[in-house]
Design a protein around this motif. Structure first.
Motif, PDB file in Angstrom:
ATOM      1  N   HIS A  77       0.870  -1.178   0.000  1.00 56.08           N
ATOM      2  CA  HIS A  77       0.000   0.000   0.000  1.00 56.08           C
ATOM      3  C   HIS A  77       0.907   1.229   0.000  1.00 56.08           C
ATOM      4  O   HIS A  77       1.776   1.354   0.868  1.00 56.08           O
ATOM      5  CB  HIS A  77      -0.910   0.016   1.223  1.00 56.08           C
ATOM      6  CG  HIS A  77      -1.809   1.204   1.263  1.00 56.08           C
ATOM      7  ND1 HIS A  77      -2.926   1.306   0.461  1.00 56.08           N
ATOM      8  CD2 HIS A  77      -1.745   2.347   1.970  1.00 56.08           C
ATOM      9  CE1 HIS A  77      -3.513   2.473   0.690  1.00 56.08           C
ATOM     10  NE2 HIS A  77      -2.817   3.123   1.606  1.00 56.08           N
ATOM     11  N   LEU A  78       0.718   2.113  -0.984  1.00 51.33           N
ATOM     12  CA  LEU A  78       1.568   3.293  -1.114  1.00 51.33           C
ATOM     13  C   LEU A  78       0.774   4.559  -0.842  1.00 51.33           C
ATOM     14  O   LEU A  78      -0.396   4.671  -1.226  1.00 51.33           O
ATOM     15  CB  LEU A  78       2.170   3.362  -2.518  1.00 51.33           C
ATOM     16  CG  LEU A  78       3.237   2.313  -2.812  1.00 51.33           C
ATOM     17  CD1 LEU A  78       2.623   1.002  -3.209  1.00 51.33           C
ATOM     18  CD2 LEU A  78       4.157   2.800  -3.888  1.00 51.33           C
ATOM     19  N   VAL A  79       1.431   5.510  -0.203  1.00 54.53           N
ATOM     20  CA  VAL A  79       0.855   6.828   0.063  1.00 54.53           C
ATOM     21  C   VAL A  79       1.895   7.851  -0.370  1.00 54.53           C
ATOM     22  O   VAL A  79       3.032   7.828   0.098  1.00 54.53           O
ATOM     23  CB  VAL A  79       0.513   7.017   1.552  1.00 54.53           C
ATOM     24  CG1 VAL A  79      -0.034   8.423   1.808  1.00 54.53           C
ATOM     25  CG2 VAL A  79      -0.479   5.961   2.023  1.00 54.53           C
ATOM     26  N   VAL A  80       1.496   8.735  -1.286  1.00 59.31           N
ATOM     27  CA  VAL A  80       2.406   9.748  -1.815  1.00 59.31           C
ATOM     28  C   VAL A  80       1.753  11.122  -1.698  1.00 59.31           C
ATOM     29  O   VAL A  80       0.804  11.419  -2.426  1.00 59.31           O
ATOM     30  CB  VAL A  80       2.764   9.464  -3.294  1.00 59.31           C
ATOM     31  CG1 VAL A  80       3.666  10.556  -3.844  1.00 59.31           C
ATOM     32  CG2 VAL A  80       3.394   8.093  -3.448  1.00 59.31           C
ATOM     33  N   PRO A  81       2.220  11.970  -0.787  1.00 56.95           N
ATOM     34  CA  PRO A  81       1.706  13.338  -0.750  1.00 56.95           C
ATOM     35  C   PRO A  81       2.024  14.042  -2.071  1.00 56.95           C
ATOM     36  O   PRO A  81       3.092  13.836  -2.655  1.00 56.95           O
ATOM     37  CB  PRO A  81       2.481  13.985   0.405  1.00 56.95           C
ATOM     38  CG  PRO A  81       2.971  12.840   1.228  1.00 56.95           C
ATOM     39  CD  PRO A  81       3.202  11.715   0.267  1.00 56.95           C
TER      40      PRO A  81
END
Length: 135
Positions: A77-81
């Motif tokens: 699971h990736l989170v990129v601001p």
């Protein structure tokens, strides 16, 4: 005024997909709140395929891009601001744009990732990817 970066990234994403090309983003992996597989970070940056056919649960929110993708067969699971995105471009022809990555004034202590740790986790190289930015 709020940042125009999320709007520009959304517009480039839609334009690239509408032209049946593959959108890639270059991300500053050391930016606060970035969640990417550290083993695939090279020189502080990771390049991610964000094509709708390549990722699951894709969402461009108000402040972040979130999705799931496979790395070495493992679902992550990736989170990129949005503020961590250094470029968005089409894989096939390199057409896109780059952005300046501006760190917040105060960085949390957990942002610093040890370079030695990054080196230990690197997967075997399969060839050097190239990135060309067209302005």
């Amino acid at each position: 005024m709020s940042s125009n970066k999320p709007y520009l990234i959304r517009a480039f994403f839609e334009w690239i997909v509408d032209n049946e090309l593959t959108p890639y983003i270059a991300v500053d992996a050391y930016f606060p709140d970035v969640q990417v597989p550290v083993a695939y970070v090279t020189e502080g940056q990771i390049v991610l395929n964000i094509a709708p056919v390549s990722v699951g649960g894709f969402a461009m929110g108000e402040e972040v891009i979130e999705f799931s993708a496979r790395f070495g067969g493992k679902l992550e699971h990736l989170v990129v601001p949005f503020e961590a995105v250094a470029a968005i471009y089409a894989r096939e022809n390199g057409v896109g744009t780059s952005f300046e990555v501006n760190y917040p004034e105060e960085l949390p202590e957990e942002v610093s990732i040890e370079v030695e740790q990054e080196e230990e986790l690197k997967p075997p190289k399969k060839g050097k990817p190239t990135l060309s930015i067209v302005k």
